[in-house]
Write an enzyme that holds these catalytic residues in place. Sequence first.
Site, PDB file in Angstrom:
ATOM      1  N   HIS A 157       0.759  -1.110   0.214  1.00  0.00           N
ATOM      2  CA  HIS A 157       0.544  -0.103   0.242  1.00  0.00           C
ATOM      3  C   HIS A 157       0.874   1.407   0.267  1.00  0.00           C
ATOM      4  CE1 HIS A 157      -4.022  -2.388   0.800  1.00  0.00           C
ATOM      5  NE2 HIS A 157      -2.932  -2.783   0.763  1.00  0.00           N
ATOM      6  N   ASP A 364       3.583   9.376  -0.915  1.00  0.00           N
ATOM      7  CA  ASP A 364       2.211   8.560  -0.644  1.00  0.00           C
ATOM      8  C   ASP A 364       2.022   7.148  -1.722  1.00  0.00           C
ATOM      9  OD1 ASP A 364       0.287   8.120   1.322  1.00  0.00           O
ATOM     10  OD2 ASP A 364      -0.265   9.912   1.469  1.00  0.00           O
TER      11      ASP A 364
HETATM   12  O1  F6P Z   1      -0.374   3.638   4.111  1.00  0.00           O
HETATM   13  C1  F6P Z   1      -0.335   2.392   4.472  1.00  0.00           C
HETATM   14  C2  F6P Z   1      -1.262   1.427   5.386  1.00  0.00           C
HETATM   15  O2  F6P Z   1      -0.972   0.539   6.299  1.00  0.00           O
HETATM   16  C3  F6P Z   1      -2.115   2.516   5.304  1.00  0.00           C
HETATM   17  O3  F6P Z   1      -2.776   1.742   5.766  1.00  0.00           O
HETATM   18  C4  F6P Z   1      -2.113   2.929   7.622  1.00  0.00           C
HETATM   19  O4  F6P Z   1      -2.782   4.387   7.029  1.00  0.00           O
HETATM   20  C5  F6P Z   1      -1.041   2.908   7.967  1.00  0.00           C
HETATM   21  O5  F6P Z   1      -0.450   2.405   6.529  1.00  0.00           O
HETATM   22  C6  F6P Z   1      -1.353   1.641   8.969  1.00  0.00           C
HETATM   23  O6  F6P Z   1      -0.987   2.695   9.588  1.00  0.00           O
HETATM   24  P1  F6P Z   1      -1.280   2.095  10.976  1.00  0.00           P
HETATM   25  O7  F6P Z   1       0.588   1.635  11.607  1.00  0.00           O
HETATM   26  O8  F6P Z   1      -1.917   2.999  12.480  1.00  0.00           O
HETATM   27  O9  F6P Z   1      -1.596   0.261  11.143  1.00  0.00           O
END
Ligand code: F6P
Length: 486
Positions: A157, A364
């Site tokens: 992601h 991003d």
């Molecule tokens: O950007 C990838 C991602 O998995 C998002 O979905 C999310 O913002 C972040 O990374 C994970 O965040 P967290 O550490 O709060 O799970």
Amino acid sequence: MNLVVVSNRVARANTNEPMTGGLAAALLPVVENSGAIWVGSSGRVRDGFQKEPLAEIEALGAGALAMLDLPAAHYGGYYEGFANSALWPALHSRSDLIRVTEGDYLSYREVNAFMARALLRFNKREAAFWVQDYHFLALGAELRELGVTAPVGFFLHTPWPAPCVIEGVPQHRELIEAMLGYDLIGFQTEADRDNFLGYVKTNLELAVHDDSVMSQYGRTRAAVFPIGIDAEKFSQQAAKATTHPDVLRLRRSLNGERLAIGVDRLDYSKGLVNRIRAFDRMWTANSHLARTVSLLQIATPSRGGIEAYCQLQNDVARLITDVNGRHGEVDWTPIRYLNKGFGQAVLAGLYRTAQVGVVTPLHDGMNLVAKEYVAAQNPSDPGVLVLSKFAGAANELDAALLVNPHDIDGMARALATALAMPLSERRMRHETMMERLRSHSIQQWFADFVEALRDSHSERTEASPRAAESPTLRPVRSLHSAARFH
Ligand code: F6P
């Protein structure tokens, strides 16, 4: 195919709880409808070695949600350590913020191995595994070592950086070799896929043909699947949300004033400091915009145990205090700053209320806020999206006002342009972006990946029948295996 989706963070059905981050919120509706099993962390940890990792299982649409307590001894090293202090900064090209210890890496591998063991109970006939995100780069190889021959795919992601940046993570070679245990690796953009394949060619010296690479595990394909949203559903949610009490209160408080909105996790990749400087510059250069336009910045705290995040929280708070102090009036606060999360339904209404959506990350993977802001607009009087050209979403939403988030003057000018944009141009840009969102929905993304996984797996087993019989050709975890502690 009995699909098993795996991610660190999961989401529960029928909840309008605030969710940190796009992955869990984006996956929830599609996983719910697909009948898949979704496996992830329960958010709790458990002491001691668990032979059969306990999973709390509950219904999720036509499928199920299985939540595991992760091993207490390794959780910190895995989550705040290697995943978010080494991989996250590297993946977002912030080499200066990479903090890594061997202990954290070992914990990361332990949690990947733990998850692989937990998944064995789902390794039945027709099973296929789809692993999400950087928390589990090595899970494909761990599953192969346990003898799993089923299709195993992975989707990242976040961005994937240039080879010289990922080399800042000392264990890069071992990790990327382990990623070749996947049949299919999905990226958000072509640039991400090309960076990954560039590393594979140059550092691993493996030949790449048609975006596929042969390794000890057989064939792995790298492909691009930009994640989408359910734009129609989000639009409807936004139209309905105008009667939500929080949205009504916001509208009343504006008193005819116009609003720009930013919604982010409090993360250094989101470009918050530069964004606030750009608003500062905009109010300084355009005195008529003082008192008539304000910014609502929602910044949901996350990963608070990591120094870089504490530092950012202080920096952003100090800067906002400074800007409000200089531009504010007794009856006007230029930046309304909220350090908390909101559920999707309220957010949809807040987006619809704002004439400008500001999504200006330094880097991003995709940024679903950009897509949600567009989908939430009233088509007959839409707001304008100001979008960083370094967000994956910029590849698709090029009808937004694209900005360089390092160029404060340029961003300030773009904000003023957005606020002055005539209705006809706003409508045209909005309709162009909506067409793209409608034709690249999250449902389509899900279906495309699953189909490509099925194809990649058949090609892999045809190209290398040994991969189907005996997946463990050579262990890749030399350092890890030697130091494994239970
Ligand atoms: O950007 C990838 C991602 O998995 C998002 O979905 C999310 O913002 C972040 O990374 C994970 O965040 P967290 O550490 O709060 O799970």
